[in-house]
Design an enzyme around this catalytic site. Structure first.
Site, mmCIF file in Angstrom:
data_model
loop_
_atom_site.group_PDB
_atom_site.id
_atom_site.type_symbol
_atom_site.label_atom_id
_atom_site.label_comp_id
_atom_site.label_asym_id
_atom_site.label_seq_id
_atom_site.Cartn_x
_atom_site.Cartn_y
_atom_site.Cartn_z
ATOM 1 N N ASP A 1 44.821 12.506 28.303
ATOM 2 C CA ASP A 1 45.310 13.824 28.714
ATOM 3 C C ASP A 1 46.046 13.725 30.052
ATOM 4 O O ASP A 1 46.045 14.661 30.854
ATOM 5 C CB ASP A 1 44.165 14.846 28.798
ATOM 6 C CG ASP A 1 44.659 16.296 28.780
ATOM 7 O OD1 ASP A 1 45.794 16.519 28.335
ATOM 8 O OD2 ASP A 1 43.922 17.197 29.226
ATOM 9 N N GLY B 1 44.782 18.679 33.112
ATOM 10 C CA GLY B 1 44.967 17.331 32.611
ATOM 11 C C GLY B 1 44.332 16.317 33.537
ATOM 12 O O GLY B 1 43.573 16.666 34.456
ATOM 13 N N ASP C 1 37.605 10.169 31.917
ATOM 14 C CA ASP C 1 38.167 9.816 33.226
ATOM 15 C C ASP C 1 37.150 9.925 34.348
ATOM 16 O O ASP C 1 37.464 9.636 35.505
ATOM 17 C CB ASP C 1 39.388 10.687 33.540
ATOM 18 C CG ASP C 1 39.061 12.170 33.621
ATOM 19 O OD1 ASP C 1 37.947 12.570 33.200
ATOM 20 O OD2 ASP C 1 39.922 12.948 34.093
ATOM 21 N N GLY C 2 35.923 10.364 34.028
ATOM 22 C CA GLY C 2 34.906 10.537 35.059
ATOM 23 C C GLY C 2 34.985 11.876 35.750
ATOM 24 O O GLY C 2 34.182 12.158 36.647
ATOM 25 N N ALA D 1 45.172 25.041 31.662
ATOM 26 C CA ALA D 1 46.417 24.916 32.421
ATOM 27 C C ALA D 1 47.639 25.310 31.598
ATOM 28 O O ALA D 1 48.772 24.996 31.966
ATOM 29 C CB ALA D 1 46.573 23.482 32.923
ATOM 30 N N HIS E 1 40.331 17.547 23.010
ATOM 31 C CA HIS E 1 39.438 17.243 24.146
ATOM 32 C C HIS E 1 38.088 17.977 24.074
ATOM 33 O O HIS E 1 37.887 19.009 24.698
ATOM 34 C CB HIS E 1 40.105 17.422 25.498
ATOM 35 C CG HIS E 1 40.973 18.611 25.710
ATOM 36 N ND1 HIS E 1 40.573 19.895 25.440
ATOM 37 C CD2 HIS E 1 42.225 18.703 26.230
ATOM 38 C CE1 HIS E 1 41.547 20.728 25.762
ATOM 39 N NE2 HIS E 1 42.560 20.033 26.233
#
Length: 371
Positions: free
Chosen positions: A267, A303, A241-242, A132, A209
């Site tokens: 993130d 993100g 975050d899944g 992004a 990440h």
């Protein structure tokens, strides 16, 4: 202040029944006098969480170049148990970045989470793995320019990202020149194993990440992930975050690296804590629906919209990461990655009294900042 009847997360990374004492804003071994006594009701007492990579929340972004945005971010993060923050900048024009860095450097922590650093995710990244980030602003790594960034930030930059394949010798020279002034991370890179390992051998010590915005981890070309595994000094960020990483791969990362080398991050972008809709990240439009944030053009993940406290809970409840390990990766490890473990990251005498109390179901009970 004495918080009694809690399960205290110890320096051995295990919980022990006991009390927590905070005096003059610092954790203490014993109370020197009378003070407020709080019954913790059997809650888990853990250090305040530390997010070393996120962009914003509640409609605000660190790249808004606005002290009020920073205040909004700090107050929200504190409210959910993240008491120390190191926000990440995006790939923007250099002069714009200098202004953003200067604004962050002049920000004072009047209330909310402590702003202790900045994580520069760009602009020295790879177009092939830009995610992004706006490719119009991607440039080759440049030590002189980084020094200008650090001067603008008054030394606040804790991490600077590079993509080794954008010119390996140039990157290695850059790492050697700046590594004593900042932690160099591999970020948004398509580097093969050999280039990534060379960067780590030269002094890079961090991976942005893990698994995201980097080559796939395969048996013939293990890429950045393999180089991280073979470089014991390297910390790896992980978004739990899944959405960003399958639970099986999260478990694999813990098996490969151990709980001592992983830093949980969120993130999160400005839509965190906000309703679904269209937002911006680094000047690009992002569509948010539920737990997914994707670029309006191209659909790449942009993100997350999950804060670090919820990422930690997800790691525990949906990914089978032990509570003790997840807490370590959201507190002590990020403090070490920041080189601030003498101030933050554990409930230890002399450290800043940032404390989070969690109910048995891991829901938030109380946040204490500076005692």
């Amino acid at each position: 202040m004495i918080i009694k009847n809690v399960k205290v997360y110890g320096e051995d990374f295990h919980f022990h029944p006991g009390d927590v004492v905070i005096e003059d804003g610092l954790f203490c071994e014993t109370a020197s006098g009378s003070g407020e006594v709080v019954d913790g009701g059997g809650a888990y007492a853990i250090p305040g969480l530390i997010d070393i990579h996120f962009h914003g929340c509640m409609g605000a972004d660190v790249c808004d170049n606005d002290p009020e945005a920073l205040r909004t971010i700090a107050e929200y993060e504190a409210s959910i148990g993240v008491t120390t923050i190191c926000p990440a900048t995006m790939t923007l024009p250099s002069e714009e970045l200098k202004k953003i860095l200067a604004t962050a450097a002049s920000y004072t922590n009047e209330q909310g989470a402590h702003l202790v650093g900045l994580n520069m995710e760009g602009p020295f990244i790879s177009i092939a793995k830009k995610g992004a980030q706006d490719e119009r602003n991607i440039i080759p790594c440049d030590a002189a320019l980084f020094n200008e960034f650090q001067d603008a930030a008054k030394g606040l930059i804790k991490f600077i990202g590079v993509a080794p394949e954008m010119g390996l010798e140039r990157t290695l020279d850059f790492i050697r020149k700046v590594k004593d002034n900042v932690s160099v991370s591999l970020a948004h890179t398509n580097a093969p194993y050999a280039d990534a390992k060379a960067a780590f051998d030269a002094g890079a010590c961090h991976a942005v990440h893990l698994f995201n915005a980097m080559p796939a981890f395969t048996h013939r070309e293990p890429g950045v992930v393999g180089a991280v595994f073979d470089s014991p000094h390297v910390f790896a960020e992980l978004i739990c975050d899944g959405v960003h990483i399958h639970p099986s791969m999260v478990r694999a990362a813990f098996a490969m690296l151990g709980s001592e080398r992983i830093c949980l991050i969120s993130d999160s972008m400005r839509a965190t804590g906000m309703p679904d809709g269209t937002y911006t990240l680094g000047g690009l439009d992002v569509n948010v629906s539920g737990k997914h944030a994707t670029l309006a053009e191209g659909g790449a993940l942009a993100g997350s919209v999950t804060n670090l406290a919820d990422c930690m809970r997800t790691a525990i409840t949906e990914m089978d990461i032990p509570l003790e390990d997840a807490v370590r990766c959201a507190t002590y490890n990020p403090a070490r990655a920041l080189h601030l473990e003498h101030l933050y990251g554990s409930i230890s005498p002399g450290k800043i009294g940032n404390l989070v109390l969690l109910n048995p179901d891991l829901s938030l009970k109380q946040v204490i900042i500076n005692g």
